[in-house]
Write a protein that holds these residues in place. Sequence first.
Motif, PDB file in Angstrom:
ATOM      1  N   ILE A 104       0.709  -1.118   0.051  1.00 49.02           N
ATOM      2  CA  ILE A 104      -0.106  -0.024   0.109  1.00 49.02           C
ATOM      3  C   ILE A 104       0.904   1.200  -0.010  1.00 49.02           C
ATOM      4  O   ILE A 104       0.584   2.199  -0.830  1.00 49.02           O
ATOM      5  N   HIS A 105       1.764   1.511   0.971  1.00 50.88           N
ATOM      6  CA  HIS A 105       2.458   2.667   1.161  1.00 50.88           C
ATOM      7  C   HIS A 105       3.242   3.282   0.093  1.00 50.88           C
ATOM      8  O   HIS A 105       3.306   4.419  -0.250  1.00 50.88           O
ATOM      9  N   PRO A 106       3.932   2.236  -0.650  1.00 49.35           N
ATOM     10  CA  PRO A 106       4.874   3.051  -1.662  1.00 49.35           C
ATOM     11  C   PRO A 106       4.071   3.625  -2.851  1.00 49.35           C
ATOM     12  O   PRO A 106       4.573   4.486  -3.446  1.00 49.35           O
ATOM     13  N   VAL A 107       3.030   3.232  -3.238  1.00 50.45           N
ATOM     14  CA  VAL A 107       2.172   3.602  -4.435  1.00 50.45           C
ATOM     15  C   VAL A 107       1.409   4.577  -3.935  1.00 50.45           C
ATOM     16  O   VAL A 107       0.758   5.528  -4.768  1.00 50.45           O
ATOM     17  N   ASN A 108       1.199   4.881  -2.426  1.00 43.06           N
ATOM     18  CA  ASN A 108       0.411   5.871  -2.135  1.00 43.06           C
ATOM     19  C   ASN A 108       1.197   6.978  -1.422  1.00 43.06           C
ATOM     20  O   ASN A 108       0.722   7.957  -0.785  1.00 43.06           O
ATOM     21  N   ASN A 109       2.503   6.863  -1.701  1.00 39.30           N
ATOM     22  CA  ASN A 109       3.375   7.980  -1.207  1.00 39.30           C
ATOM     23  C   ASN A 109       2.974   9.230  -2.001  1.00 39.30           C
ATOM     24  O   ASN A 109       2.964   9.290  -3.652  1.00 39.30           O
ATOM     25  N   LEU A 110       2.906  10.617  -1.381  1.00 42.08           N
ATOM     26  CA  LEU A 110       2.576  11.824  -2.062  1.00 42.08           C
ATOM     27  C   LEU A 110       3.564  11.944  -3.296  1.00 42.08           C
ATOM     28  O   LEU A 110       3.064  12.748  -4.045  1.00 42.08           O
ATOM     29  N   ARG A 111       4.660  11.712  -3.119  1.00 42.33           N
ATOM     30  CA  ARG A 111       5.715  12.185  -4.272  1.00 42.33           C
ATOM     31  C   ARG A 111       5.332  11.302  -5.430  1.00 42.33           C
ATOM     32  O   ARG A 111       5.823  11.591  -6.685  1.00 42.33           O
ATOM     33  N   ILE A 112       4.853  10.116  -5.168  1.00 40.70           N
ATOM     34  CA  ILE A 112       4.518   9.295  -6.393  1.00 40.70           C
ATOM     35  C   ILE A 112       3.190  10.080  -7.209  1.00 40.70           C
ATOM     36  O   ILE A 112       3.449  10.216  -8.282  1.00 40.70           O
ATOM     37  N   THR A 113       2.157  10.306  -6.461  1.00 35.63           N
ATOM     38  CA  THR A 113       1.088  11.054  -7.136  1.00 35.63           C
ATOM     39  C   THR A 113       1.443  12.306  -7.488  1.00 35.63           C
ATOM     40  O   THR A 113       0.951  12.877  -8.475  1.00 35.63           O
ATOM     41  N   ALA A 114       2.489  13.078  -7.144  1.00 32.69           N
ATOM     42  CA  ALA A 114       2.944  14.426  -7.418  1.00 32.69           C
ATOM     43  C   ALA A 114       3.654  14.171  -8.687  1.00 32.69           C
ATOM     44  O   ALA A 114       3.313  14.889  -9.965  1.00 32.69           O
ATOM     45  N   HIS A 115       4.382  13.024  -8.925  1.00 33.05           N
ATOM     46  CA  HIS A 115       4.939  12.776 -10.299  1.00 33.05           C
ATOM     47  C   HIS A 115       4.120  12.208 -11.304  1.00 33.05           C
ATOM     48  O   HIS A 115       4.192  12.900 -12.502  1.00 33.05           O
ATOM     49  N   LEU A 116       3.007  11.539 -10.890  1.00 34.46           N
ATOM     50  CA  LEU A 116       1.989  11.388 -12.004  1.00 34.46           C
ATOM     51  C   LEU A 116       1.005  12.500 -12.327  1.00 34.46           C
ATOM     52  O   LEU A 116       0.813  12.350 -13.389  1.00 34.46           O
ATOM     53  N   LYS A 117       0.776  13.444 -11.437  1.00 29.73           N
ATOM     54  CA  LYS A 117       0.292  14.607 -11.749  1.00 29.73           C
ATOM     55  C   LYS A 117       1.124  15.738 -12.838  1.00 29.73           C
ATOM     56  O   LYS A 117       0.795  16.119 -13.786  1.00 29.73           O
ATOM     57  N   SER A 118       2.359  15.621 -12.280  1.00 27.50           N
ATOM     58  CA  SER A 118       3.247  16.594 -13.506  1.00 27.50           C
ATOM     59  C   SER A 118       3.651  15.808 -14.581  1.00 27.50           C
ATOM     60  O   SER A 118       3.708  16.513 -15.799  1.00 27.50           O
ATOM     61  N   ARG A 119       3.846  14.473 -14.502  1.00 31.17           N
ATOM     62  CA  ARG A 119       4.222  13.977 -15.631  1.00 31.17           C
ATOM     63  C   ARG A 119       2.920  13.380 -16.710  1.00 31.17           C
ATOM     64  O   ARG A 119       3.438  13.349 -17.854  1.00 31.17           O
ATOM     65  N   TYR A 120       2.196  12.821 -15.906  1.00 28.46           N
ATOM     66  CA  TYR A 120       1.116  12.206 -16.866  1.00 28.46           C
ATOM     67  C   TYR A 120      -0.338  12.838 -16.819  1.00 28.46           C
ATOM     68  O   TYR A 120      -1.471  12.212 -16.991  1.00 28.46           O
ATOM     69  N   GLY A 121      -0.278  14.045 -16.153  1.00 27.75           N
ATOM     70  CA  GLY A 121      -1.535  14.993 -16.086  1.00 27.75           C
ATOM     71  C   GLY A 121      -2.692  14.332 -15.206  1.00 27.75           C
ATOM     72  O   GLY A 121      -3.902  14.491 -15.385  1.00 27.75           O
ATOM     73  N   LEU A 122      -2.321  13.667 -14.077  1.00 28.27           N
ATOM     74  CA  LEU A 122      -3.253  12.998 -13.071  1.00 28.27           C
ATOM     75  C   LEU A 122      -4.081  14.068 -12.380  1.00 28.27           C
ATOM     76  O   LEU A 122      -3.068  15.082 -12.012  1.00 28.27           O
ATOM     77  N   THR A 123      -5.151  14.326 -12.221  1.00 23.61           N
ATOM     78  CA  THR A 123      -6.031  15.365 -11.669  1.00 23.61           C
ATOM     79  C   THR A 123      -5.926  15.106 -10.228  1.00 23.61           C
ATOM     80  O   THR A 123      -5.539  13.918  -9.454  1.00 23.61           O
ATOM     81  N   ALA A 124      -6.403  16.116  -9.384  1.00 23.55           N
ATOM     82  CA  ALA A 124      -6.340  16.075  -7.986  1.00 23.55           C
ATOM     83  C   ALA A 124      -7.296  14.984  -7.597  1.00 23.55           C
ATOM     84  O   ALA A 124      -7.066  13.967  -6.554  1.00 23.55           O
ATOM     85  N   GLU A 125      -8.383  14.855  -8.333  1.00 24.47           N
ATOM     86  CA  GLU A 125      -9.582  13.819  -8.002  1.00 24.47           C
ATOM     87  C   GLU A 125      -9.036  12.565  -8.298  1.00 24.47           C
ATOM     88  O   GLU A 125      -9.367  11.320  -7.573  1.00 24.47           O
TER      89      GLU A 125
END
Length: 210
Positions: A104-125
């Motif tokens: 659970i934890h590694p894929v839910n780390n904030l830096r992972i979602t931050a990268h997904l948002k900046s690199r792949y356009g993941l929205t906040a939702e």
Amino acid sequence: MKLYGYWRSTTSFRVRIALNLKGISYETVPVNLVAGEQRAPDYVALNPGKGVPTLILEDGRVLTQSLAIINYLDATIPEPPFLPEDPFERARVQAAAHTIAMDIHPVNNLRITAHLKSRYGLTAEDGVEWFRHWMTEGFHAYQALLPTNTTFSFGDKPDLADICLVAQLYNAHRWGVDMTPFDRLLEIEERAFTLPAFDAARPESQPDAS
């Protein structure tokens, strides 16, 4: 001892619980992850992974990674034990703890979602749904590993699995995970917070909570 951590960090939460259960006094040194303090050169010198927690021992030696820190505490201060002596039962508890800490934890780390948002356009939702999905998957797996009729996850006293679980449940509540299928996990959480070691480790009770 000095514990460098962040109040909302589940890994810091784990180590706070472990230190409290072992009866160890420690000084809290806040590291504001949102402000990027984990990337400051003086902190990176302590923790090259640019994360939390970091534990400074009385003799000045440095430990990082929550599970490694907890293992050290358990090896040097045997009571109360975080793992059973029996090799099979020990492995069962570790498997449940790893379901939280490694699945659970590694894929839910904030830096992972931050990268997904900046690199792949993941929205906040999208990010919130990402968190909820992986926590739900992991909690189903964790709950299926548990024996029946135990006070905590594997026995009548909290162990490594409970330490990891309770810290992760904080994130589940924070991000609105549907906990309807997980009554057993919520019962364990409720019992854990009747213990001073867990209660004092709550994120909202930390000096840097905001």
